[in-house]
Every structure is written in structure tokens, then in C-alpha cells.
Design an enzyme around this catalytic site. Structure first.
Site, PDB file in Angstrom:
ATOM      1  N   GLU A  95       0.923  -0.978  -0.079  1.00 33.86           N
ATOM      2  CA  GLU A  95       0.076   0.243  -0.036  1.00 33.86           C
ATOM      3  C   GLU A  95       0.878   1.282  -0.102  1.00 33.86           C
ATOM      4  OE1 GLU A  95      -3.812   1.578   2.518  1.00 33.86           O
ATOM      5  OE2 GLU A  95      -2.310   0.825   3.548  1.00 33.86           O
ATOM      6  N   LYS A 111     -10.071   0.703  -2.216  1.00 36.28           N
ATOM      7  CA  LYS A 111     -10.210   0.274  -1.068  1.00 36.28           C
ATOM      8  C   LYS A 111     -11.347   0.665  -0.459  1.00 36.28           C
ATOM      9  CE  LYS A 111      -7.394   0.849   3.462  1.00 36.28           C
ATOM     10  NZ  LYS A 111      -6.325   1.795   4.025  1.00 36.28           N
ATOM     11  N   CYS A 160      -4.829  -3.574   3.145  1.00 39.74           N
ATOM     12  CA  CYS A 160      -4.432  -3.141   4.514  1.00 39.74           C
ATOM     13  C   CYS A 160      -5.698  -3.034   5.321  1.00 39.74           C
ATOM     14  CB  CYS A 160      -4.267  -1.708   4.733  1.00 39.74           C
ATOM     15  SG  CYS A 160      -3.133  -1.192   6.214  1.00 39.74           S
TER      16      CYS A 160
HETATM   17  O1  LIG Z   1       0.482   5.421   8.066  1.00 44.01           O
HETATM   18  C1  LIG Z   1       0.428   6.095   6.924  1.00 44.01           C
HETATM   19  O2  LIG Z   1       0.660   7.134   6.763  1.00 44.01           O
HETATM   20  C2  LIG Z   1       0.026   5.089   5.652  1.00 44.01           C
HETATM   21  N1  LIG Z   1      -1.025   4.362   6.023  1.00 44.01           N
HETATM   22  C3  LIG Z   1      -2.100   4.160   5.194  1.00 44.01           C
HETATM   23  O3  LIG Z   1      -2.073   4.835   4.195  1.00 44.01           O
HETATM   24  C4  LIG Z   1      -3.210   3.205   5.708  1.00 44.01           C
HETATM   25  C5  LIG Z   1      -4.554   4.168   5.614  1.00 44.01           C
HETATM   26  S1  LIG Z   1      -4.183   5.551   6.893  1.00 44.01           S
HETATM   27  N2  LIG Z   1      -2.976   2.387   6.954  1.00 44.01           N
HETATM   28  C6  LIG Z   1      -3.879   1.507   7.217  1.00 44.01           C
HETATM   29  O4  LIG Z   1      -4.970   1.280   6.454  1.00 44.01           O
HETATM   30  C7  LIG Z   1      -3.547   0.746   8.616  1.00 44.01           C
HETATM   31  C8  LIG Z   1      -4.354  -0.158   8.976  1.00 44.01           C
HETATM   32  C9  LIG Z   1      -3.888  -0.563  10.312  1.00 44.01           C
HETATM   33  O5  LIG Z   1      -2.605  -0.554  10.604  1.00 44.01           O
HETATM   34  C10 LIG Z   1      -4.775  -1.465  11.012  1.00 44.01           C
HETATM   35  O6  LIG Z   1      -5.917  -1.898  10.656  1.00 44.01           O
HETATM   36  O7  LIG Z   1      -4.481  -1.789  12.300  1.00 44.01           O
END
Ligand SMILES: O=C(O)CNC(=O)[C@H](CS)NC(=O)CCC(=O)C(=O)O
Length: 274
Positions: free
Chosen positions: A45, A118, A159
């Protein structure tokens, strides 16, 4: 479908907010994976852009079918003759002030086979004050997507989708054999939940799981979990990258006849009661 074995790779990255740097790094790892014989390669991702703040994704969001990130994926897949999964990139949707987080699948001829947007967005407050509001920048997708590739029928997720087992049930109902979970799991939730979620989705769906994760300290001061995984339908870890261990790759042969035999001996998917 050629042989019963598919050689697959997951790439672990520590992406920044500088697209050309990320594409250069991703390209080097995909080359290495193809050099090791991988015919199916999954990038994590946000492989091409992990912003310092969430709204930054709006600036790099690409229209459907055009842009430097999509060009990179198409030309790399074609040059190496592989199936290439671009974990996620920001893509313009139908709203002016939100983009989509899209996972794109390219075939060995460089043509795009599938786009998945997503569906579950990470709007979560973690212990210790870490907070995420993905929906402020990203609009959710609506569709379940499978992709027919030379490596088999792929079921796509991203994710945070990992926490919603019904998403994968829908993919399996659509005939998925290999599940993809490109991710950027937080270090906090990853330590507690990542491996168990990835293995559970593999075991309960009797599917291979290709889970390419971000893993390290990013320019936005966030830490991601790493531990990119290739899991077989029995839940066995076929290959893994280290927890938080920076960029790398894991490569394994997926034995599709093992999956067929296991689904016959353990026909749990046929024992469902709705
Ligand atoms: O952190 C960043 O800048 C990049 N992360 C992302 O882009 C994405 C959306 S904020 N992260 C997740 O979906 C984490 C899910 C997760 O960690 C869970 O389900 O526990």
C-alpha cells in the site's frame, strides 16, 4: 494456466512522499524479484507515495489510465513479463476533494487487468494519541474485485480490509485462489494483530495470502510494521520479511495442487451455513 506452481514475491518498502524515489526503489525490487524467477509480484500500500500528511495524496492522485505511477506499473510488468500488483496509489474518483486508494493489477503484456478501490477506511484512534482519518482524504470504493491472471484468480484487498472477514468471503465466492493484502500497517497494531489477521484470512478461506507491507520509519515520523508475508492455505509461513526491518522482499513457490487437495480434504467452504 501453465504449471501448478506459481513463484510469487512480496516487496516491503519504506516509502516517502517523493514519487520518483519510490518508483526507482520499487523498480529495483521488482527487478530483483523477477530475477529470482517471480512471475507474480506485489508492491505494498502507498508504495509510490506515502504523504507527510493525509491530504497530500490529493496532489498526486492520477486520473484513471494516465500518470507516472500507472506508466511505471505498465512498463515494468511488460518489460519483465510478469503480473504486477501496485499495492495502492491515489487515483482520482468522482469527488473533487477526495481521491480513492486504488490497487491496480497489470498483466505480463503491460495491460491493466483490474482496479480495486479500498472499501474500508482507517478512521481510528490508537492508544498513545496516534490517530488516523483516512476518509478525510479518501472516498471508499464499493466493489469486490477479482483479477484473472496467468498466476490464477487473485482476490484484491488493501490493509485495513484485513479486519473485515466478509470482504474475503466475497472474494472466495467470486472464485479467488490467491488473496492480496498490500498494506501499510501501523507498528502499534501490527505488533498485536498483523500476522494473526493475515494467517486467519488464509486459513479460513483456504487461500494463499500475499501480504506486502510497509516496514520502517517514514518521513512523516510514522512507523509501519513490516513483516511482509507469504502464507499458504494451511496457514504456513512460506516466506517473510523482518518486522520493521526496512526494504526487502520475500519469494516463495505457491503449490496450487496442494490448495486443490486441501480444499477436498477440508471442505469447510462447503460447510457454511450462511
Ligand atoms: O500511516 C500512513 O501514513 C500510511 N497508512 C495508510 O495509508 C493506511 C491508511 S491511513 N493505513 C492503514 O490502513 C492501516 C491499517 C492498520 O494499521 C490496522 O488495521 O491496524
Amino acid at each position: 494456466m501453465g504449471s501448478d506452481r506459481v513463484r510469487a514475491a512480496v516487496i516491503q518498502m519504506v516509502s516517502s512522499d517523493i514519487v520518483p524515489d519510490n518508483l526507482r526503489d520499487a523498480g529495483a525490487w521488482v527487478d530483483a524479484a523477477a530475477g529470482d524467477g517471480a512471475e507474480l509480484v506485489v508492491l505494498p500500500e502507498n508504495f509510490a507515495f506515502l504523504g507527510r500528511h493525509e491530504r497530500a495524496a490529493l496532489e498526486v492522485g492520477e486520473p484513471d489510465g494516465a500518470g507516472p505511477i500507472q506508466d511505471f506499473l505498465a512498463t515494468t510488468a511488460q518489460r519483465l513479463g510478469i503480473t504486477l500488483v501496485g499495492g495502492s496509489l491515489p487515483m482520482q474518483g468522482d469527488e473533487p476533494d477526495r481521491v480513492r486508494s486504488a490497487c491496480l493489477v497489470y498483466g505480463p503484456d503491460g495491460r491493466r487487468i483490474a482496479r480495486y478501490d479500498k472499501r474500508h477506511l482507517f478512521d481510528v484512534s490508537l492508544p498513545g494519541g496516534e490517530g488516523y482519518r483516512e476518509s478525510a482524504t479518501f472516498a471508499p470504493g464499493d466493489e469486490i474485485v477479482v483479477a484473472d491472471t496467468p498466476a490464477g484468480r487473485l482476490g484484491v484487498s488493501i490493509c485495513y480490509d484485513l479486519r473485515f472477514p466478509e470482504h474475503y468471503r466475497a472474494l472466495v465466492d467470486a472464485g479467488a485462489e490467491i488473496l492480496l493484502a498490500p498494506s501499510a500497517f501501523t507498528a502499534t497494531t501490527g505488533a498485536a494483530h498483523w500476522a494473526v489477521l493475515v494467517r486467519a484470512r488464509a486459513v479460513e478461506n483456504l487461500c494463499f495470502m500475499l501480504a506486502a507491507d510497509q516496514g520502517g520509519l517514514h518521513a512523516n515520523d510514522r512507523r509501519t510494521h513490516g513483516e511482509s508475508l507469504i502464507i499458504d492455505p494451511w496457514g504456513e509461513r512460506l516466506a517473510a520479511c523482518p518486522v520493521g526491518g526496512g526494504p526487502g522482499m520475500a519469494v516463495a513457490d505457491l503449490d496450487r495442487s496442494q490448495q486443490v487437495a486441501l480444499r477436498q480434504r477440508l471442505p469447510a467452504l462447503g460447510h457454511r451455513r450462511g
